[in-house]
Design a protein around this motif. Structure first.
Motif, short mmCIF file in Angstrom:
data_model
loop_
_atom_site.label_atom_id
_atom_site.label_comp_id
_atom_site.label_asym_id
_atom_site.label_seq_id
_atom_site.Cartn_x
_atom_site.Cartn_y
_atom_site.Cartn_z
N MET A 1 20.66 121.72 17.33
CA MET A 1 19.91 122.55 18.25
C MET A 1 19.51 121.69 19.44
SD MET A 1 17.32 124.75 15.86
CE MET A 1 16.80 125.79 17.21
N ASN A 2 19.70 122.21 20.58
CA ASN A 2 19.31 121.50 21.79
C ASN A 2 17.96 122.06 22.25
OD1 ASN A 2 19.21 119.98 24.09
ND2 ASN A 2 20.77 121.16 25.18
N VAL A 3 16.88 121.37 21.88
CA VAL A 3 15.53 121.80 22.22
C VAL A 3 14.86 120.68 23.01
CG1 VAL A 3 13.31 122.57 21.31
CG2 VAL A 3 15.41 123.14 20.08
N ARG A 4 14.34 121.02 24.18
CA ARG A 4 13.65 120.03 25.00
C ARG A 4 12.32 119.67 24.35
NH1 ARG A 4 11.12 121.06 30.99
NH2 ARG A 4 10.40 118.92 31.37
N ARG A 5 12.03 118.37 24.29
CA ARG A 5 10.79 117.88 23.72
C ARG A 5 10.12 116.96 24.73
NH1 ARG A 5 10.79 113.37 19.12
NH2 ARG A 5 11.28 112.19 20.99
N VAL A 6 8.91 117.30 25.11
CA VAL A 6 8.11 116.49 26.02
C VAL A 6 6.98 115.88 25.21
CG1 VAL A 6 6.70 116.49 28.11
CG2 VAL A 6 8.69 118.02 27.95
N VAL A 7 6.90 114.57 25.20
CA VAL A 7 5.87 113.85 24.45
C VAL A 7 4.88 113.26 25.45
CG1 VAL A 7 5.37 111.96 22.84
CG2 VAL A 7 7.48 113.31 22.59
N ILE A 8 3.60 113.55 25.24
CA ILE A 8 2.53 113.04 26.10
C ILE A 8 1.73 112.01 25.32
CG2 ILE A 8 0.50 113.67 27.48
CD1 ILE A 8 3.16 114.96 28.43
N GLY A 9 1.39 110.94 25.98
CA GLY A 9 0.59 109.88 25.37
C GLY A 9 -0.45 109.39 26.36
N THR A 10 -0.99 108.23 26.09
CA THR A 10 -2.02 107.64 26.94
C THR A 10 -1.50 106.35 27.53
OG1 THR A 10 -3.69 108.59 25.49
CG2 THR A 10 -4.42 106.87 26.99
N GLY A 11 -1.64 106.21 28.84
CA GLY A 11 -1.20 105.00 29.54
C GLY A 11 -2.21 103.87 29.40
N PRO A 12 -1.88 102.71 29.98
CA PRO A 12 -2.72 101.52 29.83
C PRO A 12 -4.14 101.68 30.39
CG PRO A 12 -0.76 101.05 31.16
CD PRO A 12 -0.67 102.46 30.72
#
Length: 183
Positions: A1-12
């Motif tokens: 399956m081609n599903v777009r995944r956007v992962v958000i995290g915390t920068g420095p």
């Protein structure tokens, strides 16, 4: 399956940042079960720590179902039931492919993946939160009960035997989170 995944995290500096924006890297479209596919969108360990450490555990997961305390977010495409009764369907090849691409499922399903009398009826040691994203599916229970589900319907499944059925002519898409539980 081609599903777009956007992962958000915390920068420095403590700011929110995009860690990745790509197709879910752990996915499979089944050859021997056309219309069936999945993508592991995210995997979190039981000892989840924040902030995000940058490790994509979905790539290293060696068992398809989460262990106690772990969570797994999946996208899944379910083919029409008519596929399983067609003369071209090779149940043995489909079962072998399912076991290869869903590690650990063989032990959980214990050979029940393609039961002749009750195809795909199974139980997993998880609590699942599932939503129908597209199409229609029927959640079948071993005693004969069933729930007809359409776009936007949500199922909370708690360690119960069940099977997903698609009585239409088109694949259905579901998203869900599985939470590993102690038995």
């Amino acid at each position: 399956m081609n599903v777009r995944r956007v992962v958000i995290g915390t920068g420095p500096a403590g700011e929110s940042v995009v860690v990745s924006d790509e197709s879910a890297p752990r996915s499979h479209d089944f050859v021997h079960t056309p219309g069936y596919g999945y993508a592991i969108m995210w995997d979190s360990p039981a000892d989840l720590r924040l902030p995000f450490d940058g490790i994509d555990r979905s790539l290293a997961t060696d068992i398809f179902f989460p262990m106690p305390g772990e969570t797994r977010f999946l996208a899944m495409s379910i083919p029409p039931d008519s596929l399983f009764t067609s003369a071209e369907f090779d149940a043995a090849a489909a079962a072998a492919e399912a076991i290869e691409y869903t590690p650990g499922a063989g032990e959980i399903f214990a050979g029940e993946i393609f039961e002749v009398d009750n195809p795909d009826m199974h139980e997993t040691p998880t609590v699942d939160y599932s939503i129908v994203f597209d199409g229609e599916v029927w959640l079948e229970l071993p005693g004969g009960g069933e729930a007809h589900l359409t776009r936007g319907d949500v199922v909370v499944l708690q360690d119960a035997r069940h099977a997903w059925r698609n009585k239409t002519d088109s694949p259905a898409t579901m998203y869900g989170v599985m939470v590993g539980a102690n038995k």
